[in-house]
Scaffold this motif. Sequence first.
Motif, PDB file in Angstrom:
ATOM      1  N   GLY A 197       0.665  -0.857   0.209  1.00  0.00           N
ATOM      2  CA  GLY A 197      -0.803   0.645  -0.102  1.00  0.00           C
ATOM      3  C   GLY A 197       0.772   1.320   0.213  1.00  0.00           C
ATOM      4  N   ALA A 198       2.236   1.233  -1.046  1.00  0.00           N
ATOM      5  CA  ALA A 198       2.311   2.148  -1.054  1.00  0.00           C
ATOM      6  C   ALA A 198       2.532   3.187  -2.767  1.00  0.00           C
ATOM      7  CB  ALA A 198       4.246   2.302  -0.561  1.00  0.00           C
ATOM      8  N   GLY A 203       3.496   5.850 -12.277  1.00  0.00           N
ATOM      9  CA  GLY A 203       2.606   6.759 -12.873  1.00  0.00           C
ATOM     10  C   GLY A 203       0.966   6.435 -11.870  1.00  0.00           C
ATOM     11  N   ALA A 204       0.382   7.302 -12.625  1.00  0.00           N
ATOM     12  CA  ALA A 204      -1.089   6.737 -12.120  1.00  0.00           C
ATOM     13  C   ALA A 204      -1.812   5.933 -13.198  1.00  0.00           C
ATOM     14  CB  ALA A 204      -2.527   8.558 -12.421  1.00  0.00           C
ATOM     15  N   ASN A 205      -2.810   4.950 -11.679  1.00  0.00           N
ATOM     16  CA  ASN A 205      -3.558   4.342 -12.355  1.00  0.00           C
ATOM     17  C   ASN A 205      -2.398   2.976 -13.319  1.00  0.00           C
ATOM     18  OD1 ASN A 205      -4.855   6.542 -12.863  1.00  0.00           O
ATOM     19  ND2 ASN A 205      -6.270   4.474 -11.877  1.00  0.00           N
ATOM     20  N   PHE A 264      -4.705   1.361  -9.393  1.00  0.00           N
ATOM     21  CA  PHE A 264      -3.174   0.889  -8.202  1.00  0.00           C
ATOM     22  C   PHE A 264      -2.300   2.445  -8.393  1.00  0.00           C
ATOM     23  CE2 PHE A 264       1.522  -0.328  -8.283  1.00  0.00           C
ATOM     24  CZ  PHE A 264       1.518   0.373  -6.289  1.00  0.00           C
ATOM     25  N   SER A 265      -1.584   3.191  -8.104  1.00  0.00           N
ATOM     26  CA  SER A 265      -0.715   4.631  -8.554  1.00  0.00           C
ATOM     27  C   SER A 265       0.286   4.448  -8.155  1.00  0.00           C
ATOM     28  CB  SER A 265      -1.696   6.199  -8.809  1.00  0.00           C
ATOM     29  OG  SER A 265      -2.769   6.094  -8.815  1.00  0.00           O
ATOM     30  N   PHE A 266       1.351   4.288  -8.975  1.00  0.00           N
ATOM     31  CA  PHE A 266       2.729   4.777  -7.954  1.00  0.00           C
ATOM     32  C   PHE A 266       3.965   5.149  -8.532  1.00  0.00           C
ATOM     33  CE2 PHE A 266       6.987   1.987  -7.250  1.00  0.00           C
ATOM     34  CZ  PHE A 266       6.847   2.306  -5.369  1.00  0.00           C
TER      35      PHE A 266
END
Lengths: 117, 597
Positions: B229-230, B262-264, B270-272
């Motif tokens: 969850g980061a 990046g986003a989605n 999920f974004s990362f």
Amino acid sequence: MLTPIQTIKKKRAEAVNRIISKGYLSTKRVYVGMATCEIAAGSKDVMDVFRQAIANGLTDVYLSQKGCAGRCNLEPTVEVVEEGKIPVKYGRVTPQRARDIVERHLKKGEIIAEWTI
Amino acid sequence: MKETKYKLTLCDGTACIQNQSKVLHQALEAELDKHGLRQSVSIHLSGCLGICQKGPVLIVNPGYIMYGRVQVEDIPEIVESHLVRNKAVTRLIITEDHLYNRFFRIFGDVDFFGKQMRICLRNCGVIDPENIDDYLSLRGYEALAKALESMTPEEVIAEVKKSGLRGRGGAGFPTGLKWEFTAKQTADDKYVICNADEGDPGAFMDRSAIEGDPHTVLEGMIIAGYAIGAKKGIIYIRAEYPLAIERLEKAIAAAREHGILGANVLGSDFSFDIEIRLGAGAFVCGEETALIHSIEGHRGMPRPRPPYPSVKGLFGKPTLINNVETWASIPVILLDGGKWFSTVGTETSKGTKVFALAGKVHNTGLVEVPMGTTLREIIYDIGGGIPNGKTFKAVQTGGPSGGCLPAKYLDTQIDYESLAKAGSIMGSGGMIVIDEDSCMVGLAKFFIEFTQDESCGKCTPCREGTKRMYEILTRITEGKGQPGDIEKLERLGEMIKRSSLCGLGQSAPNPVLSTIKNFREEYEEHIHSKKCRAGQCAAMLSYTVNVKCVGCGACKRICPVGAVEGTRKEKHLILQDKCIRCGQCYEVCKFDAITKA
Ligand SMILES: Cc1cc2nc3c(=O)[nH]c(=O)nc-3n(C[C@H](O)[C@H](O)[C@H](O)COP(=O)(O)O)c2cc1C
Ligand code: SF4
Ligand code: SF4
Ligand code: SF4
Ligand code: FES
């Protein structure tokens, strides 16, 4: 909307197509080691020899860089991969050896056994 | 020399040997003889190929045709059909679409590579690391897609736990557990960090892994972000690795372009994203709490744990730190399965480990082998043994935190516990082979010189103690050692280990203590007989001219301090009180007329 797995499969198919369009299906694929260690051993000049050869009209060859396979004291390394043949792995490739590989191996199909790993 | 038409690779791993691969080997040789094929077909032995339940395995090249469950009775058919008539034996072919061992298709027929199994380095030396297409074409980011689409975060963590993967940065903490601890924390922000500080002198595993295949590291980190969850990942890498940094930057940019960062991510919710932070190259900054301080903009100094970073890490938030190699293993665990991963290795240590094999071996380089491989196999089968007819003396693992193991430990299996039991550590993967020409006291001095210099200075025992040890070692190598010095080193070492805050101090005395334990007589010789058997400690050497001297005068000309006397064509003489033992005369003499003792 595509799911993540569908998305990645599509991306893979597109990636494969792009690689093929760059000549991946050429008879010979040449990989030149370009990591810090390989470059320190002189692989940039070796790469230039192959690039130059292609610029000068050498055809049916797909040229790519690659990372270090891990055989430190034989660097720079160059592989010539041909479908249906045993991949040939050259070690301690100098620009001179690279020129010979172009002339003898890539053009005439001769494997230069004494330089193989 | 007749051209090799076929190269056969026969698996010589433990399971296949149990399944009679040795008998197959003999049968193959006999059958090749029968057909007169010994000149044109070569047989190579590989390490475990990771498909033991389908063993014994035989690979035929060209074509990379893989035969499984090969029986002695099948050999005549394989030889007659495949090697004579070039028709593969379809009924024995097994197809494997594993992620690991990609490199084997190109390199497997070279002994140095054939004995390895590559999980982290699977793509290194095989793909163009600067082209995301190459990675994508080899099932790149499929593990991530699989996690996002068909696994809950808990399931991802369960898979990593099932694999038995342990941290490759040195301490060997179970990776799945660390992920679980971090996942369990509730916080508005969490971080994922890749530790690419690699401060061990002589280590270059992480650099090579990143330079050869940067995307696998990114993929591992993104998967972890999803699991714990980061939303944010940071790669901490030393500034002295410009090419690795450049390739990471390119990889990150390409992944963003593809919607993988990046986003989605890949169209999911999920974004990362990942950014790179450069370290100045202090060894202590590889320690996780110091690393966090350094990213926060403070001086890179360790702090006491607990709290562990998984609870209170970067900017006080739960933080998951893993090593480059740990990250690179994750995509393989998700696609080839945690269960498969756990079949590789020993009881306590699963998967493979990368070593930077250096020192006195024929084949130096990067070696990735299954846990459980013995030191002997690495040094002799892969490394090709000791060059120049010299004898093996010791192998140093774990760099400045590790120890030196003499010949009696050569059959030690590589795993965290066995190496520790033998008196060394797995460490991050440095492996230096030492022959009779190296002085063990000198080696210990080299490492303690490094650590005393790298100590951050926070704790007195580490700061001052390592300095004292260095001074004592220096005087021993200068021929000024005193009785009691060994005991002093032992006492100091134990004290530093007990009372230091971080791993640097806690492990700094190891190279000294382990060489005392295994090579005590060399220390004693230095101190009591003023003798260095390796001939490395200059102060204990003497150079003398022997009867072979022809009086050529070369030594006299080269000596920087005028310590050689003699007339042409007559035997020369070295004035011992003038000689500074630089060794130049020894090097220059063409007649073997100078004795070094
Ligand atoms: C002095 C010192 C230096 C360290 N250097 C590194 C390093 O360069 N790279 C690394 O991954 N871990 C290093 N570590 C270990 C880290 O503190 C940490 O345990 C590790 O990054 C966790 O990742 P892992 O579980 O994947 O191994 C070092 C530890 C100490 C005490
Ligand atoms: S043990 Fe050494 S490096 Fe670690 S915190 Fe103490 S002084 Fe600093
Ligand atoms: S170089 Fe050798 S042979 Fe020549 S004078 Fe010196 S010791 Fe004698
Ligand atoms: S060892 Fe050096 S200083 Fe001594 S005699 Fe030889 S050249 Fe001169
Ligand atoms: S021992 Fe042959 S595949 Fe594992």
